[in-house]
Design a protein around this motif. Structure first.
Motif, PDB file in Angstrom:
ATOM      1  N   ILE A 117       0.844  -1.193   0.000  1.00 39.84           N
ATOM      2  CA  ILE A 117       0.000   0.000   0.000  1.00 39.84           C
ATOM      3  C   ILE A 117       0.879   1.242   0.000  1.00 39.84           C
ATOM      4  N   GLY A 118       0.533   2.175  -0.837  1.00 37.14           N
ATOM      5  CA  GLY A 118       1.149   3.491  -0.812  1.00 37.14           C
ATOM      6  C   GLY A 118       0.177   4.453  -0.144  1.00 37.14           C
ATOM      7  N   THR A 119       0.697   5.349   0.671  1.00 37.41           N
ATOM      8  CA  THR A 119      -0.149   6.324   1.353  1.00 37.41           C
ATOM      9  C   THR A 119       0.381   7.716   1.076  1.00 37.41           C
ATOM     10  N   GLN A 120      -0.458   8.555   0.477  1.00 35.82           N
ATOM     11  CA  GLN A 120      -0.069   9.928   0.201  1.00 35.82           C
ATOM     12  C   GLN A 120      -0.145  10.764   1.470  1.00 35.82           C
ATOM     13  N   ALA A 121       0.468  11.933   1.429  1.00 35.75           N
ATOM     14  CA  ALA A 121       0.492  12.834   2.588  1.00 35.75           C
ATOM     15  C   ALA A 121      -0.914  13.191   3.067  1.00 35.75           C
ATOM     16  N   ASP A 122      -1.885  13.224   2.157  1.00 36.19           N
ATOM     17  CA  ASP A 122      -3.264  13.566   2.539  1.00 36.19           C
ATOM     18  C   ASP A 122      -4.059  12.364   3.043  1.00 36.19           C
ATOM     19  N   GLY A 123      -3.394  11.195   3.160  1.00 38.99           N
ATOM     20  CA  GLY A 123      -4.058   9.995   3.668  1.00 38.99           C
ATOM     21  C   GLY A 123      -4.641   9.098   2.597  1.00 38.99           C
ATOM     22  N   PHE A 124      -4.683   9.552   1.344  1.00 42.11           N
ATOM     23  CA  PHE A 124      -5.206   8.728   0.261  1.00 42.11           C
ATOM     24  C   PHE A 124      -4.308   7.506   0.085  1.00 42.11           C
ATOM     25  N   GLN A 125      -4.906   6.316  -0.008  1.00 44.01           N
ATOM     26  CA  GLN A 125      -4.145   5.085  -0.154  1.00 44.01           C
ATOM     27  C   GLN A 125      -4.374   4.465  -1.525  1.00 44.01           C
ATOM     28  N   TYR A 126      -3.377   3.722  -1.984  1.00 46.10           N
ATOM     29  CA  TYR A 126      -3.499   3.012  -3.250  1.00 46.10           C
ATOM     30  C   TYR A 126      -2.721   1.709  -3.170  1.00 46.10           C
ATOM     31  N   GLY A 127      -3.261   0.684  -3.810  1.00 45.59           N
ATOM     32  CA  GLY A 127      -2.591  -0.603  -3.895  1.00 45.59           C
ATOM     33  C   GLY A 127      -1.461  -0.515  -4.903  1.00 45.59           C
ATOM     34  N   VAL A 128      -0.353  -1.181  -4.614  1.00 49.82           N
ATOM     35  CA  VAL A 128       0.816  -1.108  -5.490  1.00 49.82           C
ATOM     36  C   VAL A 128       1.419  -2.492  -5.678  1.00 49.82           C
ATOM     37  N   CYS A 182       9.755   0.954   0.648  1.00 55.41           N
ATOM     38  CA  CYS A 182      10.339   1.482  -0.583  1.00 55.41           C
ATOM     39  C   CYS A 182      10.521   2.985  -0.462  1.00 55.41           C
ATOM     40  N   GLY A 183      10.487   3.464   0.754  1.00 53.61           N
ATOM     41  CA  GLY A 183      10.784   4.870   0.995  1.00 53.61           C
ATOM     42  C   GLY A 183       9.609   5.792   0.796  1.00 53.61           C
ATOM     43  N   ASN A 184       9.945   7.008   0.502  1.00 58.33           N
ATOM     44  CA  ASN A 184       8.962   8.068   0.355  1.00 58.33           C
ATOM     45  C   ASN A 184       9.152   8.676  -1.020  1.00 58.33           C
ATOM     46  N   GLU A 185       8.195   8.471  -1.900  1.00 56.77           N
ATOM     47  CA  GLU A 185       8.281   8.970  -3.265  1.00 56.77           C
ATOM     48  C   GLU A 185       7.194  10.003  -3.497  1.00 56.77           C
ATOM     49  N   ASN A 186       7.579  11.205  -3.830  1.00 55.60           N
ATOM     50  CA  ASN A 186       6.634  12.296  -4.112  1.00 55.60           C
ATOM     51  C   ASN A 186       5.627  12.492  -2.984  1.00 55.60           C
ATOM     52  N   GLY A 187       6.090  12.399  -1.742  1.00 55.99           N
ATOM     53  CA  GLY A 187       5.212  12.614  -0.602  1.00 55.99           C
ATOM     54  C   GLY A 187       4.352  11.420  -0.241  1.00 55.99           C
ATOM     55  N   SER A 188       4.617  10.260  -0.832  1.00 57.56           N
ATOM     56  CA  SER A 188       3.849   9.045  -0.542  1.00 57.56           C
ATOM     57  C   SER A 188       4.734   8.013   0.127  1.00 57.56           C
ATOM     58  N   ASP A 189       4.266   7.459   1.247  1.00 62.38           N
ATOM     59  CA  ASP A 189       4.978   6.358   1.889  1.00 62.38           C
ATOM     60  C   ASP A 189       4.687   5.084   1.120  1.00 62.38           C
ATOM     61  N   GLN A 190       5.715   4.305   0.847  1.00 61.14           N
ATOM     62  CA  GLN A 190       5.591   3.094   0.056  1.00 61.14           C
ATOM     63  C   GLN A 190       5.962   1.886   0.916  1.00 61.14           C
ATOM     64  N   HIS A 191       4.997   1.012   1.208  1.00 59.17           N
ATOM     65  CA  HIS A 191       5.244  -0.141   2.073  1.00 59.17           C
ATOM     66  C   HIS A 191       4.909  -1.449   1.365  1.00 59.17           C
ATOM     67  N   VAL A 192       5.878  -2.365   1.355  1.00 56.99           N
ATOM     68  CA  VAL A 192       5.681  -3.691   0.784  1.00 56.99           C
ATOM     69  C   VAL A 192       5.280  -4.622   1.922  1.00 56.99           C
ATOM     70  N   GLN A 193       4.136  -5.286   1.767  1.00 58.93           N
ATOM     71  CA  GLN A 193       3.626  -6.162   2.821  1.00 58.93           C
ATOM     72  C   GLN A 193       3.711  -7.644   2.472  1.00 58.93           C
ATOM     73  N   TYR A 194       3.798  -7.960   1.184  1.00 59.57           N
ATOM     74  CA  TYR A 194       3.869  -9.352   0.724  1.00 59.57           C
ATOM     75  C   TYR A 194       4.820  -9.436  -0.458  1.00 59.57           C
ATOM     76  N   CYS A 195       5.443 -10.591  -0.607  1.00 64.80           N
ATOM     77  CA  CYS A 195       6.241 -10.920  -1.784  1.00 64.80           C
ATOM     78  C   CYS A 195       5.568 -12.107  -2.459  1.00 64.80           C
ATOM     79  N   CYS A 196       5.625 -12.137  -3.773  1.00 62.27           N
ATOM     80  CA  CYS A 196       5.042 -13.242  -4.545  1.00 62.27           C
ATOM     81  C   CYS A 196       6.090 -13.770  -5.524  1.00 62.27           C
ATOM     82  N   SER A 197       6.201 -15.091  -5.563  1.00 65.42           N
ATOM     83  CA  SER A 197       7.148 -15.746  -6.446  1.00 65.42           C
ATOM     84  C   SER A 197       6.525 -15.958  -7.820  1.00 65.42           C
ATOM     85  N   ARG A 198       7.346 -15.910  -8.841  1.00 68.49           N
ATOM     86  CA  ARG A 198       6.876 -16.138 -10.198  1.00 68.49           C
ATOM     87  C   ARG A 198       6.476 -17.601 -10.369  1.00 68.49           C
ATOM     88  N   VAL A 199       5.353 -17.826 -11.005  1.00 69.91           N
ATOM     89  CA  VAL A 199       4.879 -19.190 -11.268  1.00 69.91           C
ATOM     90  C   VAL A 199       5.661 -19.740 -12.452  1.00 69.91           C
TER      91      VAL A 199
END
Length: 123
Positions: A35-46, A105-122
């Motif tokens: 999930i990425g979270t912008q400074a205004d609280g808006f979230q998006y799946g990544v 994944c740090g902070n990009e353009n004012g958005s916090d970037q958090h990786v919560q799961y990893c998926c392996s290639r089938v």
């Protein structure tokens, strides 16, 4: 007395130690989901590449990354507890199983970037 060569070697060593290390949020050739979270609280799946590059994203009105409606055709399939069990990127590559992780994944353009799961290639 320190000669010019010694000063250059010290300067090079200090300079190289300041270089960032390669960022890797999942095992080699895996993708990250989070999930990425912008400074205004808006979230998006990544969906992230292993080096934190964004493969695809989507608005997250429910605070989750589970969806078939990513902007470049990707999807993340989750169980009833909103835990991803598989994903498909827009190029048709299948990923799964997925496993829990916690990476930033740090902070990009004012958005916090958090990786919560990893998926392996089938395959």
């Amino acid at each position: 007395m320190i000669n010019n060569l010694a000063i250059r070697m010290i300067t090079l060593a200090v300079g190289l130690s300041a270089l960032p290390s390669a960022l890797s949020v999942c095992p080699d050739r895996d993708i990250g989901i989070g999930i990425g979270t912008q400074a205004d609280g808006f979230q998006y799946g990544v969906i992230y590449a292993n080096d934190c590059g964004i493969i695809d994203s989507r608005a997250s009105l429910d605070g989750t990354f589970c969806s078939i409606n990513y902007s470049k055709g990707a999807s993340v399939q989750c169980d009833s507890a909103r835990v991803p069990n598989s994903a498909q990127t827009g190029d048709g590559t299948d990923w799964g199983p997925c496993f829990k992780t916690s990476a930033s994944c740090g902070n990009e353009n004012g958005s916090d970037q958090h990786v919560q799961y990893c998926c392996s290639r089938v395959g």
